[in-house]
Design a protein around this motif. Structure first.
Motif, mmCIF file in Angstrom:
data_model
loop_
_atom_site.group_PDB
_atom_site.id
_atom_site.type_symbol
_atom_site.label_atom_id
_atom_site.label_comp_id
_atom_site.label_asym_id
_atom_site.label_seq_id
_atom_site.Cartn_x
_atom_site.Cartn_y
_atom_site.Cartn_z
ATOM 1 N N ASN A 9 0.808 -1.226 0.000
ATOM 2 C CA ASN A 9 0.000 0.000 0.000
ATOM 3 C C ASN A 9 0.838 1.272 0.000
ATOM 4 O OD1 ASN A 9 -2.164 -1.659 -0.117
ATOM 5 N ND2 ASN A 9 -2.725 -1.462 2.036
ATOM 6 N N LEU A 49 2.180 1.050 -4.432
ATOM 7 C CA LEU A 49 1.177 1.335 -5.468
ATOM 8 C C LEU A 49 1.014 2.842 -5.699
ATOM 9 C CD1 LEU A 49 -1.482 -1.453 -4.771
ATOM 10 C CD2 LEU A 49 0.415 -1.468 -6.411
ATOM 11 N N SER A 52 -6.991 0.033 -6.595
ATOM 12 C CA SER A 52 -6.271 1.280 -6.288
ATOM 13 C C SER A 52 -5.810 1.982 -7.556
ATOM 14 C CB SER A 52 -5.066 0.963 -5.407
ATOM 15 O OG SER A 52 -4.259 0.050 -6.105
ATOM 16 N N ILE A 60 -14.634 -6.451 -0.306
ATOM 17 C CA ILE A 60 -14.790 -6.072 1.109
ATOM 18 C C ILE A 60 -15.830 -4.968 1.260
ATOM 19 C CG2 ILE A 60 -12.512 -6.810 1.877
ATOM 20 C CD1 ILE A 60 -11.517 -3.989 1.454
ATOM 21 N N ARG A 86 -16.487 0.473 -3.164
ATOM 22 C CA ARG A 86 -15.257 1.293 -3.144
ATOM 23 C C ARG A 86 -15.548 2.630 -3.846
ATOM 24 N NH1 ARG A 86 -11.045 -2.319 -1.841
ATOM 25 N NH2 ARG A 86 -9.791 -0.562 -1.178
ATOM 26 N N ASP A 133 -16.260 9.170 -4.147
ATOM 27 C CA ASP A 133 -16.911 10.491 -4.019
ATOM 28 C C ASP A 133 -16.023 11.510 -3.303
ATOM 29 O OD1 ASP A 133 -17.536 8.557 -1.896
ATOM 30 O OD2 ASP A 133 -18.486 10.270 -0.921
ATOM 31 N N HIS A 151 -12.750 11.600 -3.357
ATOM 32 C CA HIS A 151 -11.713 12.022 -4.307
ATOM 33 C C HIS A 151 -12.283 13.127 -5.205
ATOM 34 C CE1 HIS A 151 -9.447 7.904 -4.143
ATOM 35 N NE2 HIS A 151 -10.486 7.781 -3.349
ATOM 36 N N THR A 169 -7.834 -1.848 9.715
ATOM 37 C CA THR A 169 -8.815 -2.786 9.152
ATOM 38 C C THR A 169 -8.120 -3.929 8.426
ATOM 39 O OG1 THR A 169 -10.660 -3.013 7.595
ATOM 40 C CG2 THR A 169 -9.054 -1.278 7.122
ATOM 41 N N ARG A 174 -16.389 -6.926 5.491
ATOM 42 C CA ARG A 174 -15.041 -7.431 5.717
ATOM 43 C C ARG A 174 -15.002 -8.575 6.737
ATOM 44 N NH1 ARG A 174 -9.413 -3.932 5.183
ATOM 45 N NH2 ARG A 174 -8.445 -5.620 3.993
ATOM 46 N N LEU A 203 -8.279 -10.407 -0.238
ATOM 47 C CA LEU A 203 -6.844 -10.547 0.042
ATOM 48 C C LEU A 203 -6.542 -10.912 1.487
ATOM 49 C CD1 LEU A 203 -3.798 -10.034 -0.166
ATOM 50 C CD2 LEU A 203 -4.283 -7.591 -0.344
HETATM 51 C C1 EPZ Z 1 -6.555 1.734 1.230
HETATM 52 O O1 EPZ Z 1 -7.735 1.517 0.473
HETATM 53 C C2 EPZ Z 1 -5.804 0.407 1.205
HETATM 54 N N1 EPZ Z 1 -5.448 0.057 -0.169
HETATM 55 C C3 EPZ Z 1 -6.685 -0.685 1.810
HETATM 56 O O2 EPZ Z 1 -5.915 -1.890 1.838
HETATM 57 C C4 EPZ Z 1 -7.034 -0.296 3.237
HETATM 58 O O3 EPZ Z 1 -7.902 -1.257 3.783
HETATM 59 C C5 EPZ Z 1 -7.716 1.079 3.240
HETATM 60 O O4 EPZ Z 1 -6.863 2.054 2.592
HETATM 61 C C6 EPZ Z 1 -8.004 1.573 4.658
HETATM 62 O O5 EPZ Z 1 -6.824 1.638 5.383
HETATM 63 C C7 EPZ Z 1 -4.365 0.648 -0.726
HETATM 64 O O6 EPZ Z 1 -3.707 1.481 -0.128
HETATM 65 C C8 EPZ Z 1 -4.022 0.214 -2.126
HETATM 66 P P1 EPZ Z 1 -10.121 4.347 2.005
HETATM 67 P P2 EPZ Z 1 -8.689 2.792 0.086
HETATM 68 O O7 EPZ Z 1 -10.326 5.288 0.882
HETATM 69 O O8 EPZ Z 1 -7.839 3.955 -0.217
HETATM 70 C C9 EPZ Z 1 -14.834 4.844 2.168
HETATM 71 C C10 EPZ Z 1 -5.482 -4.164 1.489
HETATM 72 O O9 EPZ Z 1 -5.984 -5.205 1.939
HETATM 73 N N2 EPZ Z 1 -14.649 5.828 1.084
HETATM 74 O O10 EPZ Z 1 -9.351 4.802 3.208
HETATM 75 O O11 EPZ Z 1 -9.657 2.329 -0.917
HETATM 76 C C11 EPZ Z 1 -14.547 3.425 1.705
HETATM 77 O O12 EPZ Z 1 -15.685 2.856 1.092
HETATM 78 C C12 EPZ Z 1 -6.370 -3.016 1.063
HETATM 79 O O13 EPZ Z 1 -4.244 -3.963 1.370
HETATM 80 C C13 EPZ Z 1 -15.737 6.573 0.656
HETATM 81 O O14 EPZ Z 1 -16.848 6.418 1.150
HETATM 82 O O15 EPZ Z 1 -9.432 3.007 1.482
HETATM 83 C C14 EPZ Z 1 -14.190 2.732 2.990
HETATM 84 O O16 EPZ Z 1 -15.375 2.358 3.663
HETATM 85 C C15 EPZ Z 1 -7.844 -3.326 1.270
HETATM 86 N N3 EPZ Z 1 -15.552 7.478 -0.347
HETATM 87 C C16 EPZ Z 1 -13.475 3.822 3.791
HETATM 88 O O17 EPZ Z 1 -13.854 5.065 3.187
HETATM 89 C C17 EPZ Z 1 -14.324 7.669 -0.936
HETATM 90 O O18 EPZ Z 1 -14.222 8.534 -1.845
HETATM 91 C C18 EPZ Z 1 -11.954 3.723 3.767
HETATM 92 O O19 EPZ Z 1 -11.570 3.777 2.441
HETATM 93 C C19 EPZ Z 1 -13.240 6.899 -0.490
HETATM 94 C C20 EPZ Z 1 -13.408 5.983 0.534
#
Ligand code: EPZ
Length: 416
Positions: free
Chosen positions: A23, A26, A93, A118, A121, A124, A126, A304, A331, A370
């Motif tokens: 993470n 990437l 990602s 999980i 994704r 919004d 962003h 998480t 999850r 994963l």
């Molecule tokens: C990153 O995902 C990681 N992936 C995930 O790891 C990790 O679980 C997650 O961060 C939380 O720590 C990478 O870094 C490649 P978030 P990301 O945006 O960026 C909601 C693994 O197993 N959300 O922090 O997608 C979303 O639905 C992976 O290595 C919105 O609602 O996570 C989630 O419920 C899995 N709107 C929460 O926020 C948005 O625009 C956290 O998502 C963005 C996210």
């Protein structure tokens, strides 16, 4: 689809080196687009998600090669600002390339990353921040087209400290004149690693690791050399595996300061752990106690990504644990497999109650994501008898040489 055949109930003993963080690498690979120069990135884990990112970089027109954990990318000659659907959908990602393309090309086009195993994704957060930066966005049938010709620096506030949104805004902001401020930013170590890469690539970035990040745009990228931080999630996975199998092992190339929430939980359950510089020593001789309540939180709370492997560990603990998953909606998909192995787990919504048992029994189970797949694999290593874990494509996304490293520690595990 390949699968693991595991003969469990062997203690894991010995030493294993933790690979670079999935993470962290990437977003850094996506960031290599913004400088327009050469980036040399060391300690890259050889994972399918990394291969997908390299394919996207090549599709965009970069020279991109990776060998022996070092990626060499030159983004001097981009030929398109668009990542096609077939590449986007292979990896959640990949949306992170959008910010990089907008910074470099003042435009970008991607497809929405599909709902993941999980939970949904969405992106919004962003897109809301991009709009606040003056980026015009058209969302037609899941294809996001961005026009950043009028992009400007801005103060953007995240409603939730999203990791991906923080990273995407950081990358877009490198192409905006002036200083962009992100408040309620994610604080994960991988965000700090991205900041360190961007600073070496010639951009003024500060504050990463706190909830406020500052990025000053520039069009003067530099040749960069960077080393990716160790993978804290892989370290947690191996730690749980050693303790579950009652083994004794050393994990090298660990950053304890990235894992305090997890290490604190291990101490609460009475695990025998010693930290010495970048080595984590574990002795699973004595059975661990249950941890009362684990609540997943944004960093620095309990991650998480460590929830499923820690739940596996709790299935053999002495007592009852509660796990509340606060980050993703779906999850707990590893619970069915753990129950098939004899674990006593009851779930209700985002809460799981785990009553520790003395033993698990081998079973045939399927990885659904994963980290859930990793959780099932380490449970199989502790279970009595033979287990089959299929759908290894999920595990291959995040663990380099997983079965080889487990065999190094004495596991009886074969990929078929
Ligand atoms: C990153 O995902 C990681 N992936 C995930 O790891 C990790 O679980 C997650 O961060 C939380 O720590 C990478 O870094 C490649 P978030 P990301 O945006 O960026 C909601 C693994 O197993 N959300 O922090 O997608 C979303 O639905 C992976 O290595 C919105 O609602 O996570 C989630 O419920 C899995 N709107 C929460 O926020 C948005 O625009 C956290 O998502 C963005 C996210």
């Amino acid at each position: 689809m390949s699968k693991y055949i595991v003969n469990g109930n062997n203690p894991l003993n010995g030493k294993v080196k933790i690979h670079g963080a999935k993470n962290a690498v990437l977003p850094v690979l996506a960031a290599s687009v913004v400088s327009g120069r050469e980036s040399i990135i060391h300690n890259c884990p050889m994972l399918s998600d990394v291969s997908e990112s390299m394919e996207i970089l090549k599709f965009l027109g970069c020279d991109a090669v990776i060998e022996g954990g070092t990626a060499v990318i030159n983004s001097g000659n981009l030929v398109t600002d668009e990542v096609p659907g077939e590449l986007m959908l292979k990896m959640r990602s990949s949306v992170i390339f959008l910010g990089a393309l907008i910074a470099r090309c003042k435009s970008g086009k991607v497809t929405l990353p599909g709902g993941c195993e999980i939970g949904p994704r969405p992106i919004d957060l962003h897109l809301k921040a991009f709009k606040e930066m003056g980026i015009e966005i058209e969302d037609r049938g899941g294809i996001i087209s961005c026009d950043g010709r009028n992009m400007k620096s801005a103060d953007v506030h995240l409603d939730f400290p999203s990791v991906g949104a923080t990273e995407n805004i950081m990358l877009a902001a490198t192409g905006a004149k002036g200083v962009t401020k992100i408040t309620n930013a994610a604080r994960e170590p991988e965000i700090v690693d991205l900041q360190e890469y961007l600073k070496k690539a010639g951009f003024m970035v500060s504050g990463a690791g706190s909830d406020t990040v500052y990025i000053e745009g520039s069009d003067e990228g530099k040749r960069t050399e960077h080393c990716i931080i160790p993978d804290r999630i892989e370290a947690a996975t191996f730690a749980c595996a050693v303790l579950m199998t009652r083994g004794k092992a050393e994990l090298d190339n660990v950053c304890p300061e990235h894992m305090w929430a997890f290490l604190s939980a291990l101490k609460e359950c009475g695990a025998d752990i010693t930290i010495k510089n970048d080595t984590l020593r574990l002795d699973g001789k004595k059975r661990i106690k249950a941890v009362k309540h684990i609540r997943t939180q944004p960093y620095p709370g309990f991650p998480t990504d460590m929830q499923s492997v820690f739940m596996s560990l709790m299935t053999l603990s002495d007592g009852t644990s509660v796990v509340t998953e606060n980050i993703f909606k779906d999850r707990f998909r590893h619970v069915d497999g753990l129950v098939r192995m004899g674990a006593d787990i009851v779930t209700d919504g985002n809460v799981a109650v785990i009553r520790g048992r003395k033993k698990l029994s081998g079973a045939t189970v399927s990885a659904n994501d994963l980290r859930g797949g990793a959780a099932l694999t380490i449970a199989a290593l502790a279970a009595e008898g033979e287990s089959v874990v299929d759908n290894l494509c999920y595990i291959d996304r995040g663990y380099e040489k997983f079965e080889e490293n487990l065999r190094l520690l004495g596991a009886d595990i074969q990929r078929k």
